[in-house]
Design an enzyme around this catalytic site. Structure first.
Site, PDB file in Angstrom:
ATOM      1  N   VAL A  10      53.538  18.485 -32.977  1.00 23.00           N
ATOM      2  CA  VAL A  10      52.939  17.083 -33.727  1.00 23.00           C
ATOM      3  C   VAL A  10      53.494  15.923 -33.071  1.00 23.00           C
ATOM      4  O   VAL A  10      54.788  15.897 -32.388  1.00 23.00           O
ATOM      5  CB  VAL A  10      53.283  16.989 -35.180  1.00 23.00           C
ATOM      6  CG1 VAL A  10      52.554  18.151 -35.934  1.00 23.00           C
ATOM      7  CG2 VAL A  10      54.752  16.842 -35.538  1.00 23.00           C
ATOM      8  N   SER A  11      52.750  15.101 -32.886  1.00 22.19           N
ATOM      9  CA  SER A  11      52.822  13.786 -31.913  1.00 22.19           C
ATOM     10  C   SER A  11      53.260  12.533 -32.666  1.00 22.19           C
ATOM     11  O   SER A  11      54.214  11.785 -32.653  1.00 22.19           O
ATOM     12  CB  SER A  11      51.880  13.486 -31.080  1.00 22.19           C
ATOM     13  OG  SER A  11      50.688  13.551 -31.710  1.00 22.19           O
ATOM     14  N   SER A  12      52.701  12.372 -33.936  1.00 21.71           N
ATOM     15  CA  SER A  12      52.949  11.159 -34.619  1.00 21.71           C
ATOM     16  C   SER A  12      54.013  11.370 -35.714  1.00 21.71           C
ATOM     17  O   SER A  12      54.366  12.257 -36.072  1.00 21.71           O
ATOM     18  CB  SER A  12      51.420  10.666 -35.369  1.00 21.71           C
ATOM     19  OG  SER A  12      51.419  11.562 -36.423  1.00 21.71           O
ATOM     20  N   GLN A  15      52.696  12.773 -39.211  1.00 24.44           N
ATOM     21  CA  GLN A  15      52.565  14.085 -39.113  1.00 24.44           C
ATOM     22  C   GLN A  15      53.854  14.430 -39.121  1.00 24.44           C
ATOM     23  O   GLN A  15      54.261  15.616 -39.940  1.00 24.44           O
ATOM     24  CB  GLN A  15      51.867  14.721 -37.684  1.00 24.44           C
ATOM     25  CG  GLN A  15      50.503  14.277 -37.530  1.00 24.44           C
ATOM     26  CD  GLN A  15      50.026  14.545 -36.209  1.00 24.44           C
ATOM     27  OE1 GLN A  15      50.617  14.305 -35.107  1.00 24.44           O
ATOM     28  NE2 GLN A  15      48.755  15.248 -36.183  1.00 24.44           N
ATOM     29  N   TYR A  50      56.450  14.453 -30.478  1.00 23.12           N
ATOM     30  CA  TYR A  50      56.212  14.421 -28.767  1.00 23.12           C
ATOM     31  C   TYR A  50      54.738  14.462 -28.522  1.00 23.12           C
ATOM     32  O   TYR A  50      54.039  15.418 -29.087  1.00 23.12           O
ATOM     33  CB  TYR A  50      57.139  15.594 -28.281  1.00 23.12           C
ATOM     34  CG  TYR A  50      58.590  15.472 -28.316  1.00 23.12           C
ATOM     35  CD1 TYR A  50      59.257  14.668 -27.260  1.00 23.12           C
ATOM     36  CD2 TYR A  50      59.362  15.631 -29.254  1.00 23.12           C
ATOM     37  CE1 TYR A  50      60.593  14.556 -27.151  1.00 23.12           C
ATOM     38  CE2 TYR A  50      60.785  15.571 -29.344  1.00 23.12           C
ATOM     39  CZ  TYR A  50      61.252  14.903 -28.306  1.00 23.12           C
ATOM     40  OH  TYR A  50      62.603  14.670 -28.480  1.00 23.12           O
TER      41      TYR A  50
END
Length: 175
Positions: A10-12, A15, A50
């Site tokens: 997950v990036s945010s 999230q 990331y």
């Protein structure tokens, strides 16, 4: 029983806070159990927070290194855009795993077994890349609007000064 590794990303920050990576990993574990795949405890690779727009991600790098060292029959990933947001990176990783004999399986999205499947995977990669660019633009526009409205950015603040030099008589702030 065949062994498999799990890769989730997950990036945010939202999230990450909502632990959506845990839901990906749980779905991948369920898939593994249903398909008689054994997941060793240290073969769960999670990049929490990331971007998929880069290949420089700690868990992905560990997975790539491990697959180059030992045989990993299967790598499970929730969807192609969880592996990478750029189509070219998806292709690079899929080919890299294939070269060492690792099968990459996605829970969401079809496997590229025919030319039509390959074309669909390419479209999905391009759409994921477009979606990422759209999110970036919307975020930029929203920050600009808040700044013009006089709302200070959450990320800005007074810069902190570096500690003074520890050498006696030195006039520099940092040595």
């Amino acid at each position: 029983m065949t062994t498999a590794a799990i890769y989730a990303r997950v990036s945010s920050a939202r999230q990450k806070e909502e632990q959506t990576i845990a839901s990906q990993t749980a779905a991948l574990r369920s898939y593994a159990a249903a398909h008689a795949l054994e997941i060793p405890p240290d073969w769960v690779f999670e990049d929490d927070g990331y971007s998929g727009a880069t290949l420089v991600r700690p868990a992905l790098e560990r997975l790539r290194d491990l697959s180059a060292e030992i045989e990993i029959p299967v790598v499970l990933c929730y969807a192609p855009d969880r592996l990478a947001r750029r189509y070219v990176y998806q292709t690079l990783l899929i080919e890299e795993f294939a070269r060492v004999g690792t099968e990459l399986r996605f829970l969401q999205g079809r496997q590229a077994e025919t030319p039509e499947d390959e074309l669909l995977l390419q479209f999905q990669g391009m759409i994921a890349e477009y979606e990422r660019a759209q999110i970036t633009e919307r975020t930029r526009r929203g920050k600009l609007h808040r700044a013009r409205s006089g709302s200070p950015s959450v990320l800005c603040g007074a810069p902190s000064l570096p500690p003074p030099c520890h050498l006696p008589g030195c006039a520099r702030v940092r040595c």
